[in-house]
Design a protein around this motif. Structure first.
Motif, PDB file in Angstrom:
ATOM      1  N   LEU A 239       0.812  -1.216   0.000  1.00  0.00           N
ATOM      2  CA  LEU A 239       0.000   0.000   0.000  1.00  0.00           C
ATOM      3  C   LEU A 239       0.847   1.269   0.000  1.00  0.00           C
ATOM      4  CD1 LEU A 239      -2.825  -1.007   2.531  1.00  0.00           C
ATOM      5  CD2 LEU A 239      -2.978  -0.892   0.035  1.00  0.00           C
ATOM      6  N   GLY A 240       2.165   1.134   0.176  1.00  0.00           N
ATOM      7  CA  GLY A 240       3.042   2.286   0.060  1.00  0.00           C
ATOM      8  C   GLY A 240       3.433   2.968   1.346  1.00  0.00           C
ATOM      9  N   PHE A 241       3.313   2.295   2.495  1.00  0.00           N
ATOM     10  CA  PHE A 241       3.614   2.914   3.780  1.00  0.00           C
ATOM     11  C   PHE A 241       5.081   2.786   4.199  1.00  0.00           C
ATOM     12  CE2 PHE A 241      -0.952   2.463   4.044  1.00  0.00           C
ATOM     13  CZ  PHE A 241      -1.353   3.569   4.781  1.00  0.00           C
ATOM     14  N   ALA A 242       5.899   2.038   3.450  1.00  0.00           N
ATOM     15  CA  ALA A 242       7.286   1.780   3.823  1.00  0.00           C
ATOM     16  C   ALA A 242       7.370   1.336   5.290  1.00  0.00           C
ATOM     17  CB  ALA A 242       8.156   3.013   3.599  1.00  0.00           C
ATOM     18  N   PRO A 243       6.704   0.222   5.649  1.00  0.00           N
ATOM     19  CA  PRO A 243       6.640  -0.201   7.061  1.00  0.00           C
ATOM     20  C   PRO A 243       7.935  -0.846   7.539  1.00  0.00           C
ATOM     21  CG  PRO A 243       5.569  -1.818   5.684  1.00  0.00           C
ATOM     22  CD  PRO A 243       5.992  -0.698   4.763  1.00  0.00           C
ATOM     23  N   GLU A 244       8.150  -0.755   8.834  1.00  0.00           N
ATOM     24  CA  GLU A 244       9.302  -1.392   9.475  1.00  0.00           C
ATOM     25  C   GLU A 244       8.826  -1.990  10.794  1.00  0.00           C
ATOM     26  OE1 GLU A 244      13.580  -0.238  11.592  1.00  0.00           O
ATOM     27  OE2 GLU A 244      12.366   1.308  10.604  1.00  0.00           O
ATOM     28  N   LEU A 245       8.989  -3.291  10.949  1.00  0.00           N
ATOM     29  CA  LEU A 245       8.553  -3.964  12.173  1.00  0.00           C
ATOM     30  C   LEU A 245       9.667  -3.913  13.208  1.00  0.00           C
ATOM     31  CD1 LEU A 245       6.309  -5.655  13.523  1.00  0.00           C
ATOM     32  CD2 LEU A 245       7.472  -7.693  12.649  1.00  0.00           C
ATOM     33  N   VAL A 246       9.326  -3.469  14.409  1.00  0.00           N
ATOM     34  CA  VAL A 246      10.272  -3.411  15.525  1.00  0.00           C
ATOM     35  C   VAL A 246       9.753  -4.358  16.603  1.00  0.00           C
ATOM     36  CG1 VAL A 246      11.348  -1.973  17.276  1.00  0.00           C
ATOM     37  CG2 VAL A 246      10.899  -1.035  14.997  1.00  0.00           C
ATOM     38  N   LYS A 247      10.490  -5.441  16.839  1.00  0.00           N
ATOM     39  CA  LYS A 247      10.070  -6.435  17.817  1.00  0.00           C
ATOM     40  C   LYS A 247      10.287  -5.914  19.233  1.00  0.00           C
ATOM     41  CE  LYS A 247       8.859  -9.978  17.049  1.00  0.00           C
ATOM     42  NZ  LYS A 247       7.452 -10.441  16.931  1.00  0.00           N
ATOM     43  N   GLY A 248       9.366  -6.262  20.107  1.00  0.00           N
ATOM     44  CA  GLY A 248       9.415  -5.758  21.468  1.00  0.00           C
ATOM     45  C   GLY A 248      10.134  -6.650  22.451  1.00  0.00           C
ATOM     46  N   GLY A 249      10.680  -7.772  22.001  1.00  0.00           N
ATOM     47  CA  GLY A 249      11.400  -8.657  22.910  1.00  0.00           C
ATOM     48  C   GLY A 249      10.516  -9.244  23.987  1.00  0.00           C
ATOM     49  N   GLY A 250       9.357  -9.788  23.582  1.00  0.00           N
ATOM     50  CA  GLY A 250       8.436 -10.369  24.548  1.00  0.00           C
ATOM     51  C   GLY A 250       7.380  -9.397  25.015  1.00  0.00           C
ATOM     52  N   GLU A 251       7.546  -8.124  24.687  1.00  0.00           N
ATOM     53  CA  GLU A 251       6.536  -7.125  25.039  1.00  0.00           C
ATOM     54  C   GLU A 251       5.823  -6.679  23.766  1.00  0.00           C
ATOM     55  OE1 GLU A 251       8.538  -4.079  27.189  1.00  0.00           O
ATOM     56  OE2 GLU A 251       9.089  -5.389  28.864  1.00  0.00           O
ATOM     57  N   GLU A 252       5.331  -5.485  23.782  1.00  0.00           N
ATOM     58  CA  GLU A 252       4.564  -4.978  22.652  1.00  0.00           C
ATOM     59  C   GLU A 252       5.460  -4.732  21.442  1.00  0.00           C
ATOM     60  OE1 GLU A 252       1.129  -1.760  22.756  1.00  0.00           O
ATOM     61  OE2 GLU A 252       3.098  -0.810  22.683  1.00  0.00           O
ATOM     62  N   ASP A 253       5.031  -5.215  20.267  1.00  0.00           N
ATOM     63  CA  ASP A 253       5.735  -4.933  19.027  1.00  0.00           C
ATOM     64  C   ASP A 253       5.222  -3.618  18.447  1.00  0.00           C
ATOM     65  OD1 ASP A 253       7.107  -7.386  19.176  1.00  0.00           O
ATOM     66  OD2 ASP A 253       5.414  -8.419  18.227  1.00  0.00           O
ATOM     67  N   ARG A 254       6.005  -3.037  17.552  1.00  0.00           N
ATOM     68  CA  ARG A 254       5.590  -1.803  16.894  1.00  0.00           C
ATOM     69  C   ARG A 254       5.829  -1.920  15.391  1.00  0.00           C
ATOM     70  NH1 ARG A 254       9.010   2.734  18.845  1.00  0.00           N
ATOM     71  NH2 ARG A 254      10.581   1.081  18.969  1.00  0.00           N
TER      72      ARG A 254
ATOM     73  N   HIS B  22       6.808   4.744   7.751  1.00  0.00           N
ATOM     74  CA  HIS B  22       7.702   5.835   7.380  1.00  0.00           C
ATOM     75  C   HIS B  22       7.146   6.726   6.280  1.00  0.00           C
ATOM     76  CE1 HIS B  22      11.061   4.456   9.822  1.00  0.00           C
ATOM     77  NE2 HIS B  22      10.803   3.225   9.427  1.00  0.00           N
ATOM     78  N   ARG B  23       6.079   6.307   5.660  1.00  0.00           N
ATOM     79  CA  ARG B  23       5.538   7.088   4.548  1.00  0.00           C
ATOM     80  C   ARG B  23       4.021   6.916   4.503  1.00  0.00           C
ATOM     81  NH1 ARG B  23       7.912   8.706  -0.259  1.00  0.00           N
ATOM     82  NH2 ARG B  23       9.756   7.468   0.245  1.00  0.00           N
ATOM     83  N   CYS B  24       3.315   7.993   4.288  1.00  0.00           N
ATOM     84  CA  CYS B  24       1.866   7.889   4.106  1.00  0.00           C
ATOM     85  C   CYS B  24       1.556   8.120   2.633  1.00  0.00           C
ATOM     86  CB  CYS B  24       1.126   8.913   4.955  1.00  0.00           C
ATOM     87  SG  CYS B  24      -0.677   8.766   4.781  1.00  0.00           S
ATOM     88  N   PRO B  25       0.911   7.162   1.966  1.00  0.00           N
ATOM     89  CA  PRO B  25       0.633   7.301   0.540  1.00  0.00           C
ATOM     90  C   PRO B  25      -0.508   8.259   0.225  1.00  0.00           C
ATOM     91  CG  PRO B  25      -0.302   5.266   1.346  1.00  0.00           C
ATOM     92  CD  PRO B  25       0.466   5.864   2.493  1.00  0.00           C
ATOM     93  N   PHE B  26      -1.082   8.892   1.263  1.00  0.00           N
ATOM     94  CA  PHE B  26      -2.235   9.758   1.029  1.00  0.00           C
ATOM     95  C   PHE B  26      -1.898  11.238   1.133  1.00  0.00           C
ATOM     96  CE2 PHE B  26      -3.765   5.652   2.459  1.00  0.00           C
ATOM     97  CZ  PHE B  26      -4.621   5.332   1.419  1.00  0.00           C
ATOM     98  N   GLY B  27      -0.616  11.568   0.968  1.00  0.00           N
ATOM     99  CA  GLY B  27      -0.216  12.961   0.904  1.00  0.00           C
ATOM    100  C   GLY B  27      -0.568  13.738   2.153  1.00  0.00           C
TER     101      GLY B  27
END
Length: 247
Positions: free
Chosen positions: A162-177, A181-186
């Protein structure tokens, strides 16, 4: 991803119909605008780098745009030794630039209408996003169980497409994020963040619901930085409590 939801070909043989159906996908609109503003042919890898999309995703979209007669590709003109790259450029007069602007205008009209007419616009936006998240995500095979890791990978793949340039950050057993980095809707999210960002949150929730995955999208923090939003993802068994900054 599942088969393209806006196919070209078949009974849709009218050129205008083909063009409009090809541009029903926001990433293809962005690719065509990129080619039009570049002023010279561009390779798929260059387009992918500039727009934050995967090169294979860009090639797939370019193939559809070619079939719709909106772009043309060919070997790069070069004087050096070696196999020339395939570059792409827009087809002159295939679709006026003001029609592309019309897609953006339509998005503004619909979001402003929802914001002004719905008693609970955020709830309505989340529900709409959930419906499309279920539809767009790569579905599992019948009776297959999807782990949280598999679900996260499919969510990242969906938001990459969809064009969001996502990056998964693992939480090490806690909450992931998931960093967007980009919103395709200007500029639309800055005008109606309560609508646009709620749709994005709904997309995540709908995707996880369709996968029946043991993970949930708890909340979305918009504009943590000028070009960064952060989605908070947690185990369904230990769902986090949304913060006051919830988007």
């Amino acid at each position: 991803m599942q088969q393209d939801n806006n196919p070209v070909g078949g009974k849709w043989d009218d050129p205008n119909q083909l063009a409009h159906r090809a541009l029903a996908e926001v990433s293809r609109v962005r690719i065509l605008e990129e080619l039009r503003t570049a002023g010279e042919p561009r390779a798929a890898s260059e387009i992918a780098e500039h727009l934050g999309l995967h090169p294979n995703t860009v090639r797939s979209h370019l193939d559809i745009l070619q079939k719709a007669g909106l772009v043309k590709g060919g070997p790069e003109k070069r004087t050096t030794v070696g196999r020339p790259r395939i570059t792409y450029e827009p087809v002159a007069g295939a679709m006026p630039g003001d029609e592309l602007a019309g897609y953006r205008l339509l998005a503004h009209i619909l979001t402003s209408y929802l914001a002004g007419s719905s008693p609970e616009p955020e709830v309505a936006a989340i529900e709409a996003g959930q419906a499309w998240g279920r539809y767009l995500v790569e579905r599992p095979a019948p009776y297959a169980k999807v782990s949280s890791e598999q679900a996260l990978r499919r969510l990242v793949r969906l938001f990459d497409d969809l064009g969001f340039a996502p990056e998964l950050v693992k939480g090490g057993g806690e909450e992931d994020r998931m960093l967007l980095h980009r919103c395709p809707f200007g500029d639309l999210p800055t005008i109606h963040p309560e609508i646009t960002c709620s749709v994005h949150l709904g997309l995540m929730r709908g995707a996880f619901a369709e996968l029946k995955a043991p993970v949930k999208a708890t909340y979305l923090q918009p504009f943590v930085e000028p070009s960064l939003c952060v989605a908070h993802l947690s185990s369904a068994a230990t769902e986090a409590v949304p913060s006051p900054e919830q988007g």
